[in-house]
Each structure stands twice: as structure tokens, then as C-alpha cells.
Design an enzyme around this catalytic site. Structure first.
Site, PDB file in Angstrom:
ATOM      1  N   ASP A   8       1.538  -5.335  -5.160  1.00  0.00           N
ATOM      2  CA  ASP A   8       2.092  -4.131  -5.785  1.00  0.00           C
ATOM      3  C   ASP A   8       2.302  -4.334  -7.287  1.00  0.00           C
ATOM      4  O   ASP A   8       2.324  -3.384  -8.051  1.00  0.00           O
ATOM      5  CB  ASP A   8       3.434  -3.770  -5.124  1.00  0.00           C
ATOM      6  CG  ASP A   8       3.226  -3.331  -3.682  1.00  0.00           C
ATOM      7  OD1 ASP A   8       2.181  -2.703  -3.415  1.00  0.00           O
ATOM      8  OD2 ASP A   8       4.074  -3.637  -2.821  1.00  0.00           O
TER       9      ASP A   8
ATOM     10  N   ASN B  29      -0.107 -13.313  -1.382  1.00  0.00           N
ATOM     11  CA  ASN B  29       0.748 -13.134  -0.211  1.00  0.00           C
ATOM     12  C   ASN B  29       0.094 -13.805   0.988  1.00  0.00           C
ATOM     13  O   ASN B  29      -1.003 -14.361   0.874  1.00  0.00           O
ATOM     14  CB  ASN B  29       1.022 -11.648   0.037  1.00  0.00           C
ATOM     15  CG  ASN B  29      -0.260 -10.884   0.274  1.00  0.00           C
ATOM     16  OD1 ASN B  29      -0.951 -11.104   1.258  1.00  0.00           O
ATOM     17  ND2 ASN B  29      -0.600  -9.989  -0.653  1.00  0.00           N
TER      18      ASN B  29
ATOM     19  N   ASP C  46      -2.482   1.873  -6.835  1.00  0.00           N
ATOM     20  CA  ASP C  46      -2.408   2.021  -5.379  1.00  0.00           C
ATOM     21  C   ASP C  46      -3.726   2.651  -4.917  1.00  0.00           C
ATOM     22  O   ASP C  46      -3.953   3.849  -5.089  1.00  0.00           O
ATOM     23  CB  ASP C  46      -1.209   2.887  -4.979  1.00  0.00           C
ATOM     24  CG  ASP C  46      -0.982   2.865  -3.472  1.00  0.00           C
ATOM     25  OD1 ASP C  46      -1.977   2.905  -2.713  1.00  0.00           O
ATOM     26  OD2 ASP C  46       0.184   2.794  -3.044  1.00  0.00           O
TER      27      ASP C  46
HETATM   28  O1  C5P Z   1       1.705  -2.013   0.209  1.00  0.00           O
HETATM   29  P1  C5P Z   1       1.867  -0.797   1.068  1.00  0.00           P
HETATM   30  O2  C5P Z   1       2.817  -0.991   2.207  1.00  0.00           O
HETATM   31  O3  C5P Z   1       2.081   0.474   0.285  1.00  0.00           O
HETATM   32  O4  C5P Z   1       0.412  -0.657   1.797  1.00  0.00           O
HETATM   33  C1  C5P Z   1       0.129   0.426   2.640  1.00  0.00           C
HETATM   34  C2  C5P Z   1      -1.337   0.715   2.599  1.00  0.00           C
HETATM   35  O5  C5P Z   1      -1.751   0.990   1.273  1.00  0.00           O
HETATM   36  C3  C5P Z   1      -2.231  -0.406   3.097  1.00  0.00           C
HETATM   37  O6  C5P Z   1      -3.285   0.211   3.833  1.00  0.00           O
HETATM   38  C4  C5P Z   1      -2.769  -1.031   1.828  1.00  0.00           C
HETATM   39  O7  C5P Z   1      -4.069  -1.570   2.002  1.00  0.00           O
HETATM   40  C5  C5P Z   1      -2.807   0.131   0.863  1.00  0.00           C
HETATM   41  N1  C5P Z   1      -2.562  -0.241  -0.525  1.00  0.00           N
HETATM   42  C6  C5P Z   1      -3.563  -0.027  -1.461  1.00  0.00           C
HETATM   43  N2  C5P Z   1      -3.347  -0.366  -2.777  1.00  0.00           N
HETATM   44  C7  C5P Z   1      -2.154  -0.877  -3.167  1.00  0.00           C
HETATM   45  C8  C5P Z   1      -1.133  -1.101  -2.219  1.00  0.00           C
HETATM   46  C9  C5P Z   1      -1.368  -0.769  -0.898  1.00  0.00           C
HETATM   47  O8  C5P Z   1      -4.641   0.432  -1.095  1.00  0.00           O
HETATM   48  N3  C5P Z   1      -1.980  -1.194  -4.420  1.00  0.00           N
END
Ligand code: C5P
Length: 409
Positions: free
Chosen positions: A286, A217, A314
């Protein structure tokens, strides 16, 4: 050693450039000397036409530097003078000098000193109003600010040229006070997270499709790197887990480079038990290809290609289970309904604090506008440069962490 450091006399390098206001630099030197600060004066050739080096030598009680090559034992005084100094303060700073420093020139002793410095730098511009408001000067000043130089003034009023307007050097007392305030603020900032351990993730991840292709990204990593730098400046022991970006590692930060979401998760989970605060700034993928090809996928012109994706771990959500004792901060880039969607994400990931912003504004930009979401509601911050914002966010995180600690220990 610490005791010895405390008793060392503070030292400021005072640079003087060609301006009628040069005579006021004598008063500035006197003020500092009176308050126990050693002052090393460095003058450009033009400055020497406005005020005699001898005056500054008498006031500072130290040699005055005017030539690149004079009196040097090893020819390195342009570096040596700034080492161990608390600051370089150039007052007055002429339009020409600002332009030279903005360009990174080093062909006279003062600009070389500024380029080789490790310490904070301040400039107090002094010039005719047209010179000050000229787009070229304003460009140079913006460049200097972006490079971390503190610009003090100028004031408005009667100018030496007979015109009136912006361009007067700040009074010596105001310059001395601004430098003192800066150091008091730095000292307070440097104690915010002293002795604390902070772990951050930053940048994008890269999920391999085959040995040469992948899904990624547009995250630049700038916000995460700026936060890591600010956390280190706030006295924390900082580890930064970085996805594939080419940004330089901020001073005092331990960096771990990773590529995929799984590597980022593994690196985080391996260290999470040893930290007080985790800040997830990374734009973690994701989804990742379910079965990356071992060999480069060949083009079959007539056929469409289907990629099967599987969800990644996540990291932040997982930490709510694995490390509830750690103060966890999330970031959320949303393209609409920022506060509402951000708050839903904060609750879903069980975070005491989430920092939400507009994806269109944040990604790859040098500045950002965010909303802090916590148990007490939504707290918007004004738009600002990412490095300024990082310091503000570290203040906000530190104060919430202290509160959170009281109710969670
Ligand atoms: O992608 P998303 O909007 O859910 O990201 C929100 C928060 O979660 C961010 O702080 C991102 O670094 C974290 N995140 C994560 N692992 C993922 C997706 C997001 O730690 N797989």
C-alpha cells in the site's frame, strides 16, 4: 487435425501390482476393451505371481509389459507408453507400490512409467486393513493426493487375508465409472472459460528502500498461481503478473515477472484492454519509500532512521475507471470482521466479486477458507486445499462472469 484427433482411439495404461485383487484387473481390462478403449497393461513382478500376463495379453489384444528392458527398440518404453494415453490406472495398487510412487522411485517399469507420465493417474489401493490404516500408508496416500494422483477407494468388507475392514479394491465397474466421471468433469471444466482471456496478479511486491533493502510482505503467491493454473485448465488464455516469488510457472500460463507495485500496475494497465476477466490476487504494497536511496544507506548507530512512505497506485480500484468492461475480481485478507470489511472493500473498489479470507489463515498456507462477496450477499466455502479451492473459485468466477456479461454488454 482436430477431426483426426477425435477419431483416435482412447488409450489407458493399466498398471497391476502384487495383490490377490489382481484377478479383478482382468475384468477391468475387459470392460475398457469392450467400450472401445485400447488398454496397455504393465505388470510388476509381484503381479505376475497372482495372475498370468498371458491372460491380460489375450484380453487386451496387445503386448503386456513386465520388464524394464524387454522388447524395447530404444529402451524408452517407460516414457513412450504413457505419451498420448488418457490415463494411467493402477489397480490393484499395493501398499509397497503406493510407497514407491510417493517417493518418486523409478526402478521398475511401472513406477518409472508413473514418474515419467504427463497424463492423469489413478490408483485403486488393495491391501490388508492394518496395512491400509498404518500411518506410513496414510502418509504415502496423502503425499500422492497432494501430487495430484486420484485415489479410488478402497472399499470396506471381507479381505482376502480373512480379516474384515477397509482395504478391498473397488469393483472393476466402480473403477471404470470413476475414471469416466473424472474425464466427463474435466471436459466440462475445460470448456468453462474456453477462448476467454484472463489476467491475474499474484505474490507480494517489493518496494526498494535502497539498492539492497526493501519493503515486502509474506504472500507466497500460491493462491494466485493455483488460480492461474485452474483458469488455464478451464480453457482460458492466461497471463500471470507475478511479484517476486520462486514458484514454477503453471503449464500453459504466460508469466510476467515484476518487482514493485508500480511495475505491477504498469504491466496490468498495458494488458487490461485485451482481457475478459481480471483477478487481483497479489498482496500489493500500500506504501512505498517516497525516495529510494541510490546508494546503500549507512548505519548511523546513534541516530534513528525515518522512512518517508507514499501511497502506491491501487490497481484494482483504478481498473473500475480504466476498464469497467472487464469482470474484476478482488481478494481481501482481513484479520477480523472478514465479511463486513470485505464487503466495504468490494463496494469501495466497485467489484462484482470479492473473495475474502482471514489473513492469519491464508498467507503462506497450503489450504484456505474463503467467503465470496457479491451483489447477492456473502457465500462462505468450506476450508480446502488451495489447488482444489482454485478450481472451485474458477467455477464460481466463470458462472458469475456469464451472468454479469448479460447485464453489462
Ligand atoms: O490491499 P487490499 O486489502 O486493499 O487488497 C484488496 C485487493 O486489491 C486485492 O485483490 C489486491 O490485489 C488489490 N490491490 C491492488 N492494488 C493495490 C492494493 C490492493 O490491486 N495497490
Amino acid at each position: 487435425m482436430a477431426e483426426q484427433m477425435k477419431t483416435l482411439q482412447p488409450r489407458i495404461v493399466l498398471g497391476i501390482t502384487g495383490s490377490v485383487a489382481a484377478y479383478k484387473a482382468a475384468e477391468l481390462a475387459r470392460l475398457w476393451v469392450k467400450s472401445g478403449i485400447a488398454v496397455d497393461v504393465v505388470m510388476t513382478g509381484a503381479a505376475c505371481r497372482f495372475i498370468a500376463p498371458l491372460t491380460l495379453q489375450a484380453l487386451s489384444g496387445r503386448p503386456v509389459w513386465t520388464q524394464m528392458w524387454e522388447g524395447a527398440q530404444d529402451g524408452m518404453q517407460h516414457i513412450a507408453l504413457s505419451r498420448g494415453a488418457q490415463a494411467i490406472v493402477v489397480a490393484p495398487a499395493s501398499a509397497d507400490f503406493l510407497a514407491r510412487v510417493a517417493q518418486g522411485r523409478a526402478d521398475d517399469v511401472l513406477s518409472a512409467l508413473c514418474l515419467a507420465r504427463e497424463c492423469p493417474m489413478f490408483v485403486a489401493p488393495a491391501m490388508n486393513v492394518q496395512m491400509w490404516t498404518h500411518p506410513a500408508t496414510q502418509r504415502n496416500v496423502a503425499r500422492l493426493r497432494a501430487d495430484g494422483v486420484n485415489v479410488l477407494g478402497p472399499d470396506s468388507g471381507d479381505l482376502a487375508c480373512g480379516e474384515t475392514g477397509e482395504g478391498r479394491m473397488l469393483p472393476p465397474e466402480a473403477i471404470a465409472a470413476a475414471v469416466a466421471t473424472h474425464f466427463a468433469e474435466e471436459t466440462a471444466f475445460g470448456a468453462l472459460l474456453a477462448g476467454r482471456r484472463v489476467l491475474l496478479t499474484a505474490g507480494p511486491t517489493f518496494e526498494a528502500i535502497d539498492p539492497v533493502r526493501g519493503l515486502t510482505n509474506r504472500s507466497s503467491g500460491k493462491m494466485g498461481f493455483a488460480l492461474a493454473q485452474a483458469a488455464a485448465q478451464a480453457g482460458a488464455e492466461v497471463t500471470l503478473i507475478a511479484g517476486p516469488v520462486t514458484l514454477p510457472t503453471p503449464p500453459g500460463v504466460a508469466r510476467i515477472d515484476v518487482t514493485s507495485a508500480q511495475e505491477m500496475a504498469d504491466a496490468t494497465f498495458a494488458r487490461i484492454d485485451r482481457v475478459d476477466i481480471f483477478i487481483g490476487v497479489a498482496a500489493v504494497a500500500d506504501y512505498a519509500p517516497a525516495a529510494p536511496a541510490e546508494q546503500k544507506i549507512k548505519k548511523e548507530a546513534s541516530e534513528s532512521l525515518t522512512l518517508m512512505l507514499r501511497p502506491t497506485v491501487d490497481i484494482l480500484a483504478e481498473l473500475a475507471q480504466r476498464a469497467p468492461h472487464v469482470f474484476r475480481v478482488g481478494f481481501a485478507a482481513e484479520s477480523q470482521n472478514i465479511a463486513v470489511l470485505g464487503e466495504a472493500k468490494r463496494r469501495r473498489k466497485h467489484l462484482p466479486l470479492l473473495i475474502a479470507n482471514r489473513a492469519q489463515d491464508a498467507i503462506n498456507a497450503d489450504d484456505n477458507e474463503v467467503i465470496l462477496l457479491d451483489d447477492s450477499g456473502a457465500h462462505p466455502l468450506p476450508r480446502m486445499d488451495k489447488s482444489l479451492l482454485a478450481r472451485r473459485l474458477i467455477r464460481e468466477i466463470a458462472s458469475r462472469w456469464h451472468q454479469w456479461k448479460k447485464t453489462n454488454s
